[in-house]
Design a protein around this motif. Structure first.
Motif: not given
Lengths: 114, 113
Positions: B50, B54-58, B63-65, B67, B73, B76
């Motif tokens: 990521i 960005k704040d999210k990549n799927e 999925t990586v988040f 903040n 980070l 999931h």
């Protein structure tokens, strides 16, 4: 597919021996790295190289040296092996133009120093 | 000083449930973050990355988040599968001409059937 190969999967050496670990990559990557992995300590960078004949110290270079005579080959040398160098050694390479610096790893060499 | 921290050495979840692996960092100059997966006796393999913008990549079940304000980070995995059992490393990089990755210590994920 990128392939990074390491000369041995398992190696047993005696204290005081000179040890050579070889790494070869076949994707024309400019950057190559040597890490060691120990339980609870994660991956620690020993040395890296951005180009042939070039080398830079990582976080734990003491007791190690490296050689990069050809672009595809990066050797890690333990000048006089000691028991605290018993570890899993991982080689990696990366392409200079890649934005997020993804590294491709070899299978590792499990070195035991007796 | 450890710049990338994975404070949970291990995590155990049931098959089919969500796995959440966490990572904190201290250097706000990091530009990209990567997750690697490692099976015993194998080298780490890249999983997902990521960018700091960005704040999210799927990617499929992963999925990586990110903040940025919390310098945190998380990865999931949904649904978790027994084959996901491995050590997961979080890594960070400055990008540009600094090619190094700074790794966390890893989290051992066990997915129970």
């Amino acid at each position: 597919d990128v392939k990074v190969t390491q000369s041995s999967r398992y190696l047993v050496k005696r204290t005081g021996e000179k040890v050579f670990l070889e790494c070869v990559q076949d994707m024309d990557h400019e950057n190559m790295f040597w890490y060691r992995q120990d339980p609870g300590l994660g991956l620690r960078l020993i040395y890296f190289s951005y180009d042939v004949k070039m080398k830079e110290k990582g976080d734990i270079p003491e007791g190690y040296s490296v050689s990069r005579e050809k672009k595809e080959r990066f050797s890690l040398i333990l000048e006089s092996a000691s028991t605290n160098q018993t570890s899993m050694y991982l080689c990696a390479s990366s392409f200079r133009g890649m934005t997020y610096n993804e590294q491709f790893f070899g299978p590792g060499t499990r070195l035991t120093v007796l | 000083d450890q710049q990338v921290k994975q404070n949970s050495p291990s995590l155990s979840v049931q098959e089919g449930r969500i796995s959440i692996l966490n990572c904190d960092y201290t250097n706000s100059m990091f530009d990209y973050f990567l997750w690697y997966k490692k099976y015993p006796a194998e080298g780490p393999t890249f999983l997902i990355s990521i960018s700091s913008i960005k704040d999210k990549n799927e990617d499929g079940r992963f999925t990586v988040f990110l903040n940025k304000s919390a310098k945190h980070l998380s990865l999931h995995i949904v649904p978790s599968q027994p084959g996901d059992s491995a050590v997961y490393f979080c890594a960070a990089t400055f990008g540009g001409s600094n090619y190094k990755l700074t790794f966390g210590k890893g989290t051992l994920l066990t997915v129970n059937p």
